[in-house]
Motif scaffolding. Structure first.
Motif, PDB file in Angstrom:
ATOM      1  N   LYS A   1       5.950   4.270  -0.525  1.00  0.00           N
ATOM      2  CA  LYS A   1       5.365   4.660   0.760  1.00  0.00           C
ATOM      3  C   LYS A   1       6.431   4.686   1.860  1.00  0.00           C
ATOM      4  O   LYS A   1       6.627   3.707   2.581  1.00  0.00           O
ATOM      5  CB  LYS A   1       4.224   3.686   1.114  1.00  0.00           C
TER       6      LYS A   1
ATOM      7  N   PRO B   1       0.684   8.991   5.163  1.00  0.00           N
ATOM      8  CA  PRO B   1      -0.444   8.313   4.498  1.00  0.00           C
ATOM      9  C   PRO B   1      -1.286   9.287   3.693  1.00  0.00           C
ATOM     10  O   PRO B   1      -1.516  10.424   4.117  1.00  0.00           O
ATOM     11  CB  PRO B   1      -1.233   7.717   5.668  1.00  0.00           C
TER      12      PRO B   1
ATOM     13  N   TYR C   1       6.344   6.224   4.584  1.00  0.00           N
ATOM     14  CA  TYR C   1       5.782   6.197   5.947  1.00  0.00           C
ATOM     15  C   TYR C   1       5.633   4.773   6.457  1.00  0.00           C
ATOM     16  O   TYR C   1       5.550   4.562   7.680  1.00  0.00           O
ATOM     17  CB  TYR C   1       4.432   6.917   5.962  1.00  0.00           C
ATOM     18  N   GLU C   2       5.634   3.779   5.573  1.00  0.00           N
ATOM     19  CA  GLU C   2       5.542   2.389   6.027  1.00  0.00           C
ATOM     20  C   GLU C   2       6.883   1.827   6.453  1.00  0.00           C
ATOM     21  O   GLU C   2       6.949   0.745   7.046  1.00  0.00           O
ATOM     22  CB  GLU C   2       4.942   1.520   4.924  1.00  0.00           C
TER      23      GLU C   2
ATOM     24  N   THR D   1      -4.330  -4.308   0.593  1.00  0.00           N
ATOM     25  CA  THR D   1      -4.711  -3.143   1.401  1.00  0.00           C
ATOM     26  C   THR D   1      -5.655  -3.523   2.532  1.00  0.00           C
ATOM     27  O   THR D   1      -6.320  -2.664   3.084  1.00  0.00           O
ATOM     28  CB  THR D   1      -5.362  -2.068   0.511  1.00  0.00           C
TER      29      THR D   1
END
Length: 461
Positions: A456, A392, A458-459, A114
């Motif tokens: 995820k 996110p 959105y990634e 991260t």
């Protein structure tokens, strides 16, 4: 087990539960001011932090004084320290480093998944002589001793869990260490060959090996006849269905243990029911006694049942002491004696990570709460799941999306009714009504390191 809980201060084992709190407080406060003065004198970071709040180390004499200080460090601040230290000092150990670089004996980094990896696990020889013994005692509390062989499966090398090998060897036990990135076939073949008495790994990898063992070594994992599973890195053993599955399949006790940043050394006892991890080294840090609200960072009293983000302050550390570090672990604290073993000190149950918290229609939700509800429907579901995020975190535009594996014997016509049951349970217990997407058993891949709870999306854009 409670009568031999405390290793570095064995006198504590003679005190009752109504005496132990005061005795631990006296030990902690005796060590507190010297550690803070040491950090102030040797670290420009800590000197600046104290000066900013207008305090001197000698002003902080009690736990109440310590709790009144604001948070000094978070993971993001530590990353900034790493970059500043690289630029000014040509090393990555941070501006909070208090010992000379040439006295560093062992270092271990976070995964960096991260952000910039941080070298939180940095020790002098004196540090490791003390911490290694405490880490070893934690495993001795679960029965590990001379002659035991521990199949130790984590990311090795410079990664943080490597420090635990010092504790295992100190007990006279033999670690059989395999890098988790080596793959399940090698892990199982080595297990079958070396006949370990214990296995230390993550809960999800222990579950993964259950599935893989018959096709790789031609037998169930229970045939390995281990005496215990030592599990960390993820929420797992605290979920009754997960604990039951692991113990029944392997035929041994599953222990939950941890030592975040080399502090807060703790492990569960030999109980059928999960009663939290027992804090075995209260003279190492103040984490069990310093909680804050994860949002406001205001102090939360460490009373029985309290939930908060644990704040680490070292009490005996040379290389890289941590002072008022909100490390991100959200825990529930228990102060009454353990119902099973009688351990008199504080116990904790990890609820989640502060950076994993989701906010759905104003309700704060930790993945562990969702996992616990979903796991209660095993075997109608496998227990494998992902929380699907289109943006996110922490804020989620309703409905929260869940991807769940249905059970091997669950029929497709039953999925609509099962989804409604799970939604009702999640609404009753977590105040959310998710959108559920069903996937086939075995389709959600497990990781040999830490199995992700989030998908995820959105990634991927």
């Amino acid at each position: 087990m409670g009568s031999r809980a405390y290793f570095s201060n064995p006198d504590l084992n003679s005190f009752s539960s109504d005496q132990i709190e005061e005795k631990i407080r006296l030990i902690q406060e005796e060590r507190l001011s010297p550690q803070l003065r040491y950090c102030y004198d040797r670290s420009p970071f800590y000197r600046r932090k104290f000066d900013e709040v207008g305090a001197k180390p000698e002003d902080i004499r009690t736990l109440e004084d310590l709790r009144a200080l604001p948070v000094f460090m978070t993971k993001e601040v530590e990353r900034e320290n790493t970059m500043e230290s690289l630029e000014k000092n040509s090393h990555p150990f941070g501006t909070h480093l208090c010992a000379p670089v040439n006295e560093i004996y062992l270092t271990g980094t976070t995964s960096g998944t991260t952000g910039v990896p941080t070298f939180t696990y940095t020790f002098t020889k004196n540090d490791m002589d003390w911490i290694g013994k405490a880490l070893g005692h934690r495993f001795a509390y679960s029965g590990v001793g001379k002659g035991d062989r521990i199949l130790f499966i984590f990311s090795l090398g410079i990664y943080a869990t490597t420090m635990t090998l010092w504790g295992i060897r100190g007990l006279g036990a033999l670690p059989i260490d395999i890098d988790a990135r080596a793959g399940s076939e090698l892990m199982l073949r080595i297990a079958d060959l070396t006949k370990p008495t214990y296995m230390a790994t993550t809960p999800s990898l222990a579950e993964h090996l259950i599935q893989k063992a018959p096709s790789i070594i031609g037998k169930e994992v229970g045939v390995l006849k281990m005496k215990g599973l030592l599990l960390t890195g993820e929420i797992g053993v605290s979920i009754p269905e997960v604990k039951r599955k692991l113990e029944e399949t392997y035929g041994c006790r599953a222990y939950d243990y941890w030592a975040p940043a080399g502090h807060s050394i703790a492990i569960t006892c030999d109980s059928d029911v999960y009663h939290g991890m027992h804090g075995l080294s209260p003279d190492l840090c103040t984490s069990f006694d310093d909680l804050v609200d994860p949002d406001t960072k205001r102090s939360v009293p460490a009373e029985d049942g309290a939930i908060g983000e644990m704040v680490i302050t070292s009490l005996k550390r040379e290389a890289a002491p941590l002072i008022k570090y909100a490390y991100g672990d959200i825990a529930q604290v228990y102060t009454k004696p353990c119902p099973h073993c009688g351990f008199p000190g504080k116990r904790i149950k990890i609820i989640g990570r502060s950076d994993d918290m989701l906010v759905v229609k104003g309700v704060n939700i930790y993945p562990s709460a969702i996992i616990q509800v979903v796991s209660s429907f095993v075997p109608k579901v496998t227990g494998e799941m992902r929380i699907v995020l289109d943006q996110p975190p922490p804020r989620v535009v309703p409905p929260l999306k869940l991807k769940l594996e249905y059970g091997v014997e669950t029929r497709e016509p039953d999925l609509l009714g099962l989804a409604n049951e799970i939604k009702r349970a999640l609404h009753d217990q977590c105040k959310i009504r998710p959108q559920i997407e069903w996937v086939q058993p075995g389709s959600l891949e497990k990781s040999t390191r830490k199995t992700p709870v989030f998908e995820k999306n959105y990634e991927k854009r």
